[in-house]
Design a protein around this motif. Structure first.
Motif: not given
Length: 395
Positions: A262-281
């Motif tokens: 999930s860390c790797a997936v979150g890092g990839i998603l942050s490039g599309k959704l934004g780091t703060k938004r992904t962390a918030f979710v």
């Protein structure tokens, strides 16, 4: 031999995995420690806190002396990996008492301060763009390394429990050697000239930095307490339901280790959704898990309960590299390594409070409701992120 950046990232990730296998080496063989040295159940929380307290002390010293900025981070990583491995080996001494075990776990945690945040510093020196993705893989390695002792304990049932401790120490030294030999200082490194004691106060003057740091602090209240008590959650559920728990070490490894994905997936998603938004979710999702724990604890389906813990294990760590990315991007370049270390120091101080709180409440609170207290951290972290809506870092 000059390596490509992608190869450098693979090496850093591998070495982070090898070095951080020291972290839960004691927890992986905790049942054996309790039996071999006549400890009580509270030792689970106390010895876990010893590592955290050692890590906090280490980060305090590393940050005050700005070691990761003044000296080559790769050399700092190597020395720390070797010394951490040496103190980890102290656990196998047959004449240990609770106090000597506490010391050895404390010292191991002290030198983990030269592995985990320094590994992030090395990555930040190489990857100015796409740092969220890089740290996603790096923290993922930390997660799998943290879970590894549980797997080793399960696979090495025919060997003495001390073999788990020896293997993790060998892995740590190996990781340190690889970093030292193969990973020179990164192109974005800005060396510090001398100890900067004002860094502790200077970094928190920036509102964006404060918001990212406070979100991380809320996340840390929950994370290590969850990891430390996963085996007890499983055992407590199956005892309550009168069911056979199966292999708790394997289940613990799966629940904790899958967080690396999930860390790797979150890092990839942050490039599309934004780091703060992904962390918030991710933080919101783990907060919901804390609050919904009683509902799943009351279920008679063991498979459903384990599936719930697996989901919790995925979301509880997914935001960690994202907060580190926000911290790194909002810290002055010349003290970036120190800023990461300062935030780690405070964050891990919070983990001691949460772990000891749960340990104190263990005999007092119904296990179905005990872990709801972990929601306090995510709630505070969500408030910090929500309060500061203007900043965002992509990738």
């Amino acid at each position: 031999m000059k390596l490509q950046k992608n190869s450098i990232l693979v090496i850093i990730v591998l070495c982070q995995f090898l070095g951080t296998s020291l972290w839960f080496a004691g927890n992986g063989v905790m049942a054996h420690l309790i039996d071999s040295f006549s400890l009580n159940l509270a030792a689970v929380g106390h010895l876990t806190s010893a590592v955290q307290f050692g890590f906090i002390s280490g980060t305090l010293v590393f940050a005050l002396l700005t070691l990761a900025d003044r000296y080559s981070p790769s050399k700092v990583f190597f020395v720390s990996a070797c010394l951490g491995a040496a103190f980890n080996l102290g656990v196998i001494h047959s004449q240990n008492t609770f106090f000597t075990l506490f010391f050895f776990r404390f010292a191991t945690g002290f030198f983990l301060a030269g592995i985990y945040p320094v590994g992030m510093k090395i990555a930040a020196d190489y990857f100015k763009e796409g740092l969220g993705k890089s740290l996603g893989f790096l923290v993922g390695a930390l997660v799998v390394g943290t879970a590894l002792p549980h797997l080793l304990n399960s696979l090495m049932t025919d060997l003495p429990w001390r073999a788990v401790i020896i293997v993790t120490s060998v892995l740590s030294v190996t990781g340190g050697l690889f970093i030292y030999i193969l990973v020179p200082d990164g192109p974005h490194r800005t060396p510090g000239k001398k100890p900067d004691f004002s860094a502790w106060f200077r970094v928190f003057k920036d509102r964006d930095f404060r918001s990212a740091a406070f979100g991380y602090f809320g996340h840390m209240w929950e994370l290590y307490a969850f990891w430390a008590f996963v085996p007890l959650m499983i055992a407590g559920y199956f005892d309550t339901q009168g069911l056979a728990a199966g292999n708790i070490s394997i289940l613990s490894f799966i629940i904790i280790g899958l967080g690396g994905v999930s860390c790797a997936v979150g890092g990839i998603l942050s490039g599309k959704l934004g780091t703060k938004r992904t962390a918030f979710v991710a933080l919101f999702s783990s907060c919901c898990c804390c609050l919904l724990y009683p509902l799943f604890f009351s279920q008679t389906s063991g498979a459903l309960f384990i599936a719930f813990l697996i989901f919790w294990g995925l979301v509880v760590i997914a935001d960690s590299p994202l907060f580190s990315t926000l911290v790194a991007h909002n810290a002055p370049g010349e003290i970036k390594g120190t800023a990461l270390t300062i935030v780690n120091c405070i964050g891990f101080s919070i983990t001691i409070v949460s772990i000891q709180t749960v340990t104190w409440l263990l005999p007092l609170v119904n296990p179905a409701y005990l872990y709801m207290i972990l929601a306090l951290g995510p709630i505070a972290g969500l408030y910090a992120l929500r309060f500061r809506e203007t900043f965002s870092v992509s990738g």
